[in-house]
Design a protein around this motif. Structure first.
Motif, PDB file in Angstrom:
ATOM      1  N   ALA A 192      -3.409   3.922  11.679  1.00  0.00           N
ATOM      2  CA  ALA A 192      -4.111   2.648  11.508  1.00  0.00           C
ATOM      3  C   ALA A 192      -3.274   1.652  10.714  1.00  0.00           C
ATOM      4  CB  ALA A 192      -5.458   2.877  10.827  1.00  0.00           C
ATOM      5  N   LEU A 193      -2.585   2.109   9.688  1.00  0.00           N
ATOM      6  CA  LEU A 193      -1.705   1.218   8.938  1.00  0.00           C
ATOM      7  C   LEU A 193      -0.612   0.651   9.833  1.00  0.00           C
ATOM      8  CD1 LEU A 193      -1.351   3.310   5.667  1.00  0.00           C
ATOM      9  CD2 LEU A 193      -2.358   1.022   5.825  1.00  0.00           C
ATOM     10  N   SER A 236       4.092   2.067   2.273  1.00  0.00           N
ATOM     11  CA  SER A 236       5.050   3.158   2.148  1.00  0.00           C
ATOM     12  C   SER A 236       4.281   4.463   2.174  1.00  0.00           C
ATOM     13  CB  SER A 236       5.859   3.033   0.847  1.00  0.00           C
ATOM     14  OG  SER A 236       5.002   3.144  -0.281  1.00  0.00           O
ATOM     15  N   THR A 237       4.989   5.570   2.322  1.00  0.00           N
ATOM     16  CA  THR A 237       4.329   6.875   2.390  1.00  0.00           C
ATOM     17  C   THR A 237       4.977   7.845   1.418  1.00  0.00           C
ATOM     18  OG1 THR A 237       5.768   7.648   4.191  1.00  0.00           O
ATOM     19  CG2 THR A 237       3.685   6.580   4.816  1.00  0.00           C
ATOM     20  N   VAL A 255      -5.644  15.199   0.758  1.00  0.00           N
ATOM     21  CA  VAL A 255      -5.115  13.993   1.386  1.00  0.00           C
ATOM     22  C   VAL A 255      -6.092  13.574   2.488  1.00  0.00           C
ATOM     23  CG1 VAL A 255      -2.693  14.500   0.905  1.00  0.00           C
ATOM     24  CG2 VAL A 255      -3.719  15.364   3.023  1.00  0.00           C
ATOM     25  N   PRO A 256      -6.030  12.287   2.835  1.00  0.00           N
ATOM     26  CA  PRO A 256      -5.121  11.257   2.360  1.00  0.00           C
ATOM     27  C   PRO A 256      -5.618  10.580   1.090  1.00  0.00           C
ATOM     28  CG  PRO A 256      -6.511  10.358   4.088  1.00  0.00           C
ATOM     29  CD  PRO A 256      -6.882  11.821   3.957  1.00  0.00           C
ATOM     30  N   SER A 257      -4.690   9.886   0.449  1.00  0.00           N
ATOM     31  CA  SER A 257      -5.008   8.961  -0.630  1.00  0.00           C
ATOM     32  C   SER A 257      -4.258   7.668  -0.335  1.00  0.00           C
ATOM     33  CB  SER A 257      -4.575   9.494  -1.986  1.00  0.00           C
ATOM     34  OG  SER A 257      -5.249  10.689  -2.312  1.00  0.00           O
ATOM     35  N   LEU A 258      -4.907   6.560  -0.580  1.00  0.00           N
ATOM     36  CA  LEU A 258      -4.284   5.261  -0.332  1.00  0.00           C
ATOM     37  C   LEU A 258      -4.326   4.459  -1.626  1.00  0.00           C
ATOM     38  CD1 LEU A 258      -3.039   3.447   1.893  1.00  0.00           C
ATOM     39  CD2 LEU A 258      -5.321   2.448   2.187  1.00  0.00           C
ATOM     40  N   LEU A 289       0.838  -1.194   0.000  1.00  0.00           N
ATOM     41  CA  LEU A 289       0.000   0.000   0.000  1.00  0.00           C
ATOM     42  C   LEU A 289       0.878   1.251   0.000  1.00  0.00           C
ATOM     43  CD1 LEU A 289      -2.513  -1.152   2.753  1.00  0.00           C
ATOM     44  CD2 LEU A 289      -2.887  -1.167   0.286  1.00  0.00           C
ATOM     45  N   LYS A 290       0.360   2.326  -0.578  1.00  0.00           N
ATOM     46  CA  LYS A 290       1.093   3.597  -0.571  1.00  0.00           C
ATOM     47  C   LYS A 290       0.152   4.699  -0.089  1.00  0.00           C
ATOM     48  CE  LYS A 290       3.879   4.609  -3.967  1.00  0.00           C
ATOM     49  NZ  LYS A 290       4.375   5.027  -5.314  1.00  0.00           N
TER      50      LYS A 290
END
Length: 206
Positions: free
Chosen positions: A18-19, A27-28, A52-55, A2-3
């Motif tokens: 939460a991640l 990753s971020t 933001v955020p976007s996942l 996931l990013k």
């Protein structure tokens, strides 16, 4: 993997925590709002909302904090971040997170992003003056009716807790007296002591 796309001091912090809580492989990517990176073509191709955020997932991009938090809880059920086996209890989690997103966060935004609702400086100033009252009323309702125990849903930590922690960090900046909501402030303190929270906050500020 996931990013997560985030900017410091935004509601993206909730999904970031939460991640980490879930033990996710992620990753971020930090966006610089001062440089207007959220409105550049490269990011708008990921999230046309320019927020933001976007996942980024293997199935596509998710936006909106309540949706992302639910996705994380459901994708990592072993972490126990939501009562997934109880439809009513899970709906209660969703209801709380939806309130933060649709009501409290919108009240907060009136103090900083009045251009979303008006184009007159006098209107902007009126909105800014009202923020302590409107945001304060949201937190007073949470204090009185919604915060059920040591954690939002009672004795069990859920995806509601990083979200409440995130927005409660805005209390003082919104002109809300922390003394009026002692349970919310105590929740914020206890959240700040969690190892995952300390790690994520350090990562976002670093």
């Amino acid at each position: 993997m996931l990013k997560l796309y985030f900017a410091p001091n935004t509601c993206a912090l909730a999904s970031h925590i939460a991640l980490e809580d879930a033990g996710a492989d992620y990753s971020t990517v930090r966006l610089d709002f001062a440089a207007d990176e959220q409105r550049q073509p490269a990011y708008l191709a990921i999230n046309p909302k320019g927020r933001v955020p976007s996942l980024v997932t293997e199935r596509g991009v998710l936006t909106e904090t309540p949706a992302m938090l639910a996705f994380i809880a459901q994708s990592y059920p072993h972490a126990g971040l939501a009562p997934l086996g109880d439809p009513f209890a899970f709906a209660a989690v969703q209801a709380f997170n939806s309130y933060l997103c649709s009501t409290l966060h919108v009240a907060h935004a009136h103090g900083r992003r009045g251009y979303r609702w008006a184009d007159d400086e006098a209107a902007f100033e009126a909105m800014r003056r009202f923020v302590p009252r409107s945001v304060g009323a949201c937190f007073e309702l949470i204090e009185r009716e919604m915060l059920k125990g040591p954690w939002v849903m009672g004795d069990t930590y859920t995806i509601c807790d990083p979200y409440l922690f995130t927005v409660s960090r805005w209390l003082e900046g919104d002109g809300v007296d922390p003394a009026a909501v002692p349970k919310v402030v105590d929740h914020r303190r206890r959240m700040s002591e969690r190892a995952a929270v300390r790690k994520v906050v350090a990562d976002e500020l670093g």
